[in-house]
Motif scaffolding. Structure first.
Motif, PDB file in Angstrom:
ATOM      1  N   LYS A 149     -39.845 -27.512  33.729  1.00  0.00           N
ATOM      2  CA  LYS A 149     -39.388 -27.314  32.349  1.00  0.00           C
ATOM      3  C   LYS A 149     -39.988 -28.375  31.428  1.00  0.00           C
ATOM      4  CE  LYS A 149     -34.962 -25.012  33.273  1.00  0.00           C
ATOM      5  NZ  LYS A 149     -33.489 -25.142  33.191  1.00  0.00           N
ATOM      6  N   LEU A 150     -39.989 -29.622  31.888  1.00  0.00           N
ATOM      7  CA  LEU A 150     -40.572 -30.705  31.091  1.00  0.00           C
ATOM      8  C   LEU A 150     -42.071 -30.475  30.904  1.00  0.00           C
ATOM      9  CD1 LEU A 150     -40.121 -33.439  29.666  1.00  0.00           C
ATOM     10  CD2 LEU A 150     -40.651 -34.542  31.856  1.00  0.00           C
ATOM     11  N   THR A 205     -34.714 -18.663  31.082  1.00  0.00           N
ATOM     12  CA  THR A 205     -35.957 -19.421  31.033  1.00  0.00           C
ATOM     13  C   THR A 205     -37.192 -18.539  30.933  1.00  0.00           C
ATOM     14  OG1 THR A 205     -36.018 -19.494  33.444  1.00  0.00           O
ATOM     15  CG2 THR A 205     -35.020 -21.369  32.312  1.00  0.00           C
ATOM     16  N   GLN A 240     -36.465 -29.133  36.765  1.00  0.00           N
ATOM     17  CA  GLN A 240     -36.516 -29.948  35.549  1.00  0.00           C
ATOM     18  C   GLN A 240     -37.934 -30.425  35.260  1.00  0.00           C
ATOM     19  OE1 GLN A 240     -34.058 -30.088  33.413  1.00  0.00           O
ATOM     20  NE2 GLN A 240     -32.829 -28.892  34.836  1.00  0.00           N
ATOM     21  N   THR A 254     -39.543 -15.773  29.170  1.00  0.00           N
ATOM     22  CA  THR A 254     -39.865 -15.158  27.887  1.00  0.00           C
ATOM     23  C   THR A 254     -40.237 -13.710  28.168  1.00  0.00           C
ATOM     24  OG1 THR A 254     -42.211 -15.678  28.055  1.00  0.00           O
ATOM     25  CG2 THR A 254     -40.802 -17.366  27.057  1.00  0.00           C
ATOM     26  N   ARG A 266     -43.645 -27.708  30.810  1.00  0.00           N
ATOM     27  CA  ARG A 266     -43.853 -26.633  29.833  1.00  0.00           C
ATOM     28  C   ARG A 266     -43.640 -27.132  28.404  1.00  0.00           C
ATOM     29  NH1 ARG A 266     -41.081 -21.197  32.438  1.00  0.00           N
ATOM     30  NH2 ARG A 266     -42.712 -20.843  33.981  1.00  0.00           N
ATOM     31  N   GLU A 267     -42.755 -28.103  28.253  1.00  0.00           N
ATOM     32  CA  GLU A 267     -42.454 -28.621  26.911  1.00  0.00           C
ATOM     33  C   GLU A 267     -43.508 -29.598  26.405  1.00  0.00           C
ATOM     34  OE1 GLU A 267     -38.512 -30.250  26.530  1.00  0.00           O
ATOM     35  OE2 GLU A 267     -37.622 -28.539  27.555  1.00  0.00           O
ATOM     36  N   ILE A 268     -43.891 -30.555  27.245  1.00  0.00           N
ATOM     37  CA  ILE A 268     -44.770 -31.637  26.766  1.00  0.00           C
ATOM     38  C   ILE A 268     -46.162 -31.611  27.394  1.00  0.00           C
ATOM     39  CG2 ILE A 268     -42.795 -33.125  26.270  1.00  0.00           C
ATOM     40  CD1 ILE A 268     -43.535 -34.761  28.780  1.00  0.00           C
TER      41      ILE A 268
END
Length: 114
Positions: free
Chosen positions: A21-22, A60, A18, A62, A24-26
């Motif tokens: 993932k976070l 997850t 998690q 690409t 990568r997002e923010i």
């Protein structure tokens, strides 16, 4: 003088997933700050994902980050060769240690007791 014991934090797999993932997002710096972890730790987990040591789960990857089947097979073959080399080296070391142990055991039986 007081000695402080530093206890290493252990994070479970789900937390690491998690967190990456976070990140990568923010952004990794912001995510690390929000989660209260060192940014280098988060980068290390991200590297583990790239190297295939930490799985983020289905959906997850690409097209840019996913390995082709050929790449995956090549990577597995390379790892297999590496493990076979290590296995051969360890077998040689075990043989040497067995021979050395037998030699010292025999010399111990032959030497006079003092």
């Amino acid at each position: 003088m007081e000695v402080k014991m530093v206890q290493k934090k252990v994070y479970d797999q789900e937390f690491k997933v998690q967190a990456v993932k976070l990140g990568r997002e923010i952004g990794f710096s912001k995510a690390a700050k929000e989660l209260g972890i060192n940014v280098d730790t988060l980068y290390g987990w991200s590297k583990a994902v790239r190297e295939g040591r930490l799985d983020l789960g289905p959906g997850t990857h690409t097209p840019e980050t996913a390995m082709s089947l050929t790449e995956e097979v090549q990577k597995l073959r390379q790892r297999n060769r590496s493990l076979e080399k290590e296995n051969a080296r360890l077998k040689e070391e075990n043989e040497f240690l067995a021979e050395a142990s037998a030699f010292f055991a025999a010399s111990r039986r032959k030497s006079p007791k003092v």
